[in-house]
Design a protein around this motif. Sequence first.
Motif: not given
Lengths: 209, 233
Positions: A40-61
Amino acid sequence: MSFDVDIAFANGAAGAPTALRIASDAALIALTGPSGAGKTSALNCIAGLHRPIRGRIAIGDAVLFDGPAGIDLAPQRRRAGYVFQENRLFPHRRVSANLIYGEMLRDEGERWITRAEVVDFLGIGHLLDRWPATLSGGEAKRVAIGRALLSAPRFLLLDEPLAAIDPARRDEILTVIERIRDTLPVPILYVGHHPDEIARLTTVNVTMG
Amino acid sequence: MTAWLSPAEWEVIALSLRVSAVAMVATLPLAYALAWLLARRRFAGRVLLDAAVHLPLVVPPVVTGWILLIVLGPAGPVGAWLQTHFGIGFVFRWTGAAIAAAVMALPLMVRAMRLSIEAVDRRVVDAARTLGATRWRAFATVTLPLSMPGILAGAVLGFARSLGEFGATITFVSNIPGETQTLPLAIYSGLQVPGAEAAVTRLAIVSVVLSVGALMLSEWLIRRSGAGNSHVL
């Protein structure tokens, strides 16, 4: 890539950094793992409700988060169709007002499905005047999916959509998800538990923990 | 009814209602902002702010009135500044009575509103964000309407508390008929002179009726705001 995710995030209050990598073009990607693994934390990171420590998230372009590049889109700009495990319908709005909440906030050019289509697709026409508190688990889930679809999402996040559903009704929801996967233009990230339901939905499975 | 109360007594009641209404309406936005801050934000000085808001609840009202006099009086730092630059003074004025009532009512209003804001599920607010709502819109469409019963309860509580305000008012703005003599002050004055027992009784009855009326109004408003979705409460 439909989902191109490579992040580390804090899972829980004192949790060690948890890593997640997803790189797939599948229409539906399953995310599995024991409870507490950080799904669930991972989904929250992707939705912008939880900030990752580092990395990159892209969906399509669309790049939603890129630590080094300093990109961190606000939740309202990510266009995530997030269907929460507990649905989180607005208790003070009837079903019809819940459905159009997100739609009203998007530009016409971003929308790709109409209210009539969503209502028809999910078979929820008879629920429009009801209050969320009066819905059964399966009804509320379909309304939550409809609300997400109408918000013109780039992708769907489904967090254990069968968790609160009567076993006899699970097939109904699974069928809806299959139809979204096969007919609608949104990649799906699906968090689930049961091997049977995962096997039915996809061959692409990312395991956490 | 008009004959039952003398013109002077009507004046007392009208003044009381005006002071209480102004105090309540002027405090409403501040009380809600404080309630929201205390319910939703973690910041340095939060405990201090919480204590400051609640101070009038525990400090003797006379002391609160005295502090108001020190700060807002003609010799006080804020009072002198307002007097020189804007020609505004509060001492011996009904506006001062409204300020005293507002300060005394603030903690009750903040408490009621804070509880109702804390009861709003933050996860539902998050859901609004993912659907496209800015922070502000999520607040306006989810937090605000769902905390409406607390706003109404706080407003009525504040109004009723203002109607009963005595100690801070008499200390800060004195007891001047027609200007600062609200219901409790008029009742107190009546008790100081012989022969005013009937007037005291009448004003006391009016006080009780107004307070009970305010309470019933709040019950009704809260029930109405939850009509159709009573589970919100």
